[in-house]
Each structure stands twice: as C-alpha cells, then as structure tokens.
Write a protein that holds these residues in place. Sequence first.
Motif, mmCIF file in Angstrom:
data_model
loop_
_atom_site.group_PDB
_atom_site.id
_atom_site.type_symbol
_atom_site.label_atom_id
_atom_site.label_comp_id
_atom_site.label_asym_id
_atom_site.label_seq_id
_atom_site.Cartn_x
_atom_site.Cartn_y
_atom_site.Cartn_z
ATOM 1 N N SER A 104 0.838 -1.224 0.000
ATOM 2 C CA SER A 104 0.000 0.000 0.000
ATOM 3 C C SER A 104 0.860 1.256 0.000
ATOM 4 C CB SER A 104 -0.894 0.060 1.241
ATOM 5 O OG SER A 104 -1.521 -1.165 1.463
ATOM 6 N N ILE A 105 1.969 1.204 0.746
ATOM 7 C CA ILE A 105 2.863 2.369 0.826
ATOM 8 C C ILE A 105 3.516 2.608 -0.530
ATOM 9 C CG2 ILE A 105 4.992 3.238 1.906
ATOM 10 C CD1 ILE A 105 2.703 3.216 3.870
ATOM 11 N N GLN A 106 4.012 1.527 -1.125
ATOM 12 C CA GLN A 106 4.658 1.661 -2.434
ATOM 13 C C GLN A 106 3.654 2.155 -3.486
ATOM 14 O OE1 GLN A 106 6.224 -1.914 -4.172
ATOM 15 N NE2 GLN A 106 7.327 -0.805 -5.762
ATOM 16 N N ALA A 107 2.445 1.581 -3.459
ATOM 17 C CA ALA A 107 1.428 1.975 -4.450
ATOM 18 C C ALA A 107 1.036 3.440 -4.270
ATOM 19 C CB ALA A 107 0.202 1.074 -4.312
ATOM 20 N N ALA A 108 0.880 3.866 -3.007
ATOM 21 C CA ALA A 108 0.507 5.265 -2.736
ATOM 22 C C ALA A 108 1.599 6.203 -3.261
ATOM 23 C CB ALA A 108 0.299 5.475 -1.242
ATOM 24 N N GLU A 167 6.528 -2.220 12.609
ATOM 25 C CA GLU A 167 7.464 -1.371 11.873
ATOM 26 C C GLU A 167 6.788 -0.249 11.101
ATOM 27 O OE1 GLU A 167 9.454 -4.751 10.491
ATOM 28 O OE2 GLU A 167 7.559 -5.650 9.903
ATOM 29 N N ILE A 168 7.613 0.709 10.692
ATOM 30 C CA ILE A 168 7.181 1.783 9.797
ATOM 31 C C ILE A 168 7.838 1.513 8.441
ATOM 32 C CG2 ILE A 168 7.131 4.273 9.379
ATOM 33 C CD1 ILE A 168 5.848 3.937 11.994
ATOM 34 N N PHE A 169 7.048 1.592 7.386
ATOM 35 C CA PHE A 169 7.572 1.410 6.035
ATOM 36 C C PHE A 169 7.695 2.769 5.348
ATOM 37 C CE2 PHE A 169 5.407 -2.666 6.899
ATOM 38 C CZ PHE A 169 6.499 -3.514 6.746
ATOM 39 N N PHE A 170 8.753 2.922 4.585
ATOM 40 C CA PHE A 170 9.018 4.164 3.858
ATOM 41 C C PHE A 170 9.183 3.884 2.376
ATOM 42 C CE2 PHE A 170 10.286 5.224 8.055
ATOM 43 C CZ PHE A 170 10.119 6.594 8.169
ATOM 44 N N ALA A 171 8.592 4.728 1.562
ATOM 45 C CA ALA A 171 8.916 4.770 0.134
ATOM 46 C C ALA A 171 9.480 6.173 -0.094
ATOM 47 C CB ALA A 171 7.667 4.535 -0.703
#
Length: 387
Positions: free
Chosen positions: A5-9, A49-53
């Motif tokens: 979801s993070i990567q897609a956003a 965790e927190i994911f970052f793109a």
Amino acid sequence: MPLSSIQAAFEQRFQHKPLVVRAPGRVNLIGEHTDYNGGFVLPAAINREIFFAVGLNNTTQIRLYSFDQQEAYETENTAIQPSQIHWANYLLGVVAQFEKRGISVPGFDCVFGGNIPIGAGLSSSAAVECGLAYALNSLLNSGLERMDLARMSQLAEHEYAGVQCGIMDQFASLFGKAGHVVRLDCRSLEYAYFPFDSERYQLVLCNSGVKHSLASSEYNTRRQECERGVAILQKYYPEVKSLRDATLAQLEEHRTELGDVVWRRCSYVVEENLRVESACQSLNAGDLQAFGQQMYGSHAGLRDKYEVSCPELDVLVELAQGFPGVLGSRMMGGGFGGCTINMVETGQVEAFVQHATQGYQERLGLPLETYQTTIVAGVSPVEVAAS
C-alpha cells in the motif's frame, strides 16, 4: 497495513519508483531509567514497523505524505524549520541533521506508514526518524555509519520534536539483529549481542491503556533525584561520575545524608544495572527462567524504589506471575502507564493473552490490548516486486 500500500501510494502520488525501507519499533527487555545514569539497557527490534517509500524528485521540493494520517506536507529544501504539523517534525529534523553535517539534501518525495501502535512505548517516533535517515543516506550515498544515523535521529527528536530522549530507541531500531537482544552501554555506546530463542519464547506486550500523564514531570524529578545522589557521593568518592560508578555499599554508607527518597532512587538504579549484567549472563547460559526472575525484580524495583509504576501496570504483572509458561514480566518505559513486557513460551501465548484480558477486565473493568511480537533485524531496505 501492507507494505504494498505504501509503495502503491507513492507511485500513484509521485509517478516514479521509490527506494523502500522498513524501520522497526523496539522493546527494552530490562534496564529501565538506567540510560540517563550512564548505565546499561537491553533492547531488541520487533516486528512492528514503519515502512518508507522515498525517492529523489529532481526539484527543490520536499514532499511528505503520512499514509496513516492521510495528510501531506510540502516545503522547499532551503526552508527547513519546525512546522505546526507534529508528525512532519520528526522527518524535517532528520533533514536538518544532514544539512548540519554539510550534506545537502535535494528535493525528495516520501510516503510512510506502519503498524507500530502510537503511545504504547514501542518508539514509533524513533522508527520514523531512523527509516528516513537510512533512506536518505542510501539515496545520497553519504556513507554515514549506523551510529551516525542513530545520533542524528536522536538530535532530530531533541531539536524538532522537543523530546530530550536518550539514544536507546534510535540505536535499537538501527542495530537490531534477528534472534538477538543487544546490550548497549549508554556511556561509551559500546554494544554486544546476546542470543534470544525467538521460536521458543515470544514477547507479549499488554497495553494498560493508561497514558503517561505524569511521565514527563516525574521523569525530570527522577533525573534530579539521581543527580542529587551523585553530587553527595562525589564528596566522598570523586570517581563516581554517574550512578553507573556507584556501589550499593557506598549508598548504604551515606544513606542518612542521602535521605530516604534519594537513597531509594539511587539504589534502584545501581541494582538495575546489576540485573542487566545478570540477565545477559543468563542469556549466554540459555537460562531463560533466571532471566525472567530478573524481569520481575526490575518491576518490583520500579514499583517500590523508583515509584514510577501505577495500579494498572502492577495488576498486569500480578496476572502474569504464576501463569504457566510466563517466565517474566515487568513494566516497560518511563512509567505511569504504557505496556508491560511479558516473556511467554510460544505454546502458551494464546492462553496467556486470554487470561490477562479476562483478568484485567474483571479486576479493573478495563479492556486490554495486547501485541504479540518477535525479535527482528534493524532498519533495512526491502526488495519489492515490480508493480
């Protein structure tokens, strides 16, 4: 919340491919209120965790997006300063630290979000800082070491979020190692890893649901009480630079002059450092029963001598004590609320969660939120499938 979801956003908002990074939260198994006394702590990174793109955008614009808050923040890279938007400050503070080291940060895009519960004492803020620091270090080929990133992230929190935290949280997020806890010497920043059998034992966190309303004022008071103890001991033992250097015999010798309150605070800290040492020996020997007893000892000291527990935390520890498969339990963090950390045999986790949830409801009429965690590696890039 899935990483995808993070990567897609990110790709939808910014139309280019990001570097993807995960930054874990942390627990501290033992060693509480020892950090600012120059002592030892024993944290581990966990699978919350927190994911970052993150990607450079070839402009002068820094464009940030909080996936969890569904909120955006933009600024020029030449105009970095604290903002009115609370979450943005943790990120802007990191950018400011790169600039202070003479590393110019060009425009970049960032989307971040995760599953670290806010306010549970699992250091979501440190994960946010460390994740961006790691991503920028990679994208800019800055060549900074992990300890540099930990210090920069700590300073970001001091200067932009206004929280005078120690370095443990940032250190644990960056230096975590799967299947290990890490002992950090808060004075020298030397560290060592100790094995923890993550398959046989899980760390279950029980959230009291009590917010740390007293924590900041009482935290400052505790620091002052410890400093007063050191000042008195120094008159007799000039080598005592912090409570790390003090012995129980010295405290006993000057107990009258210290006064009851300061003596109790100081003896707790000296005993807690000894407990961390014993706990590490127990891990090396594979004696998790003994390790669990040190956890119970830590809680008793925090409750009776340091006086930073609260009835809700005490009830949660009482519910854990004596339950089959629970080796140890204690309050974790600054105190007056937050979570207990419980070391539980994997096969007993579900039964324990049910027992604690039911008991908390029966004894205090309160709902209980629990988190089952395992120990994982520190901040790292994530290989993502091409979308």
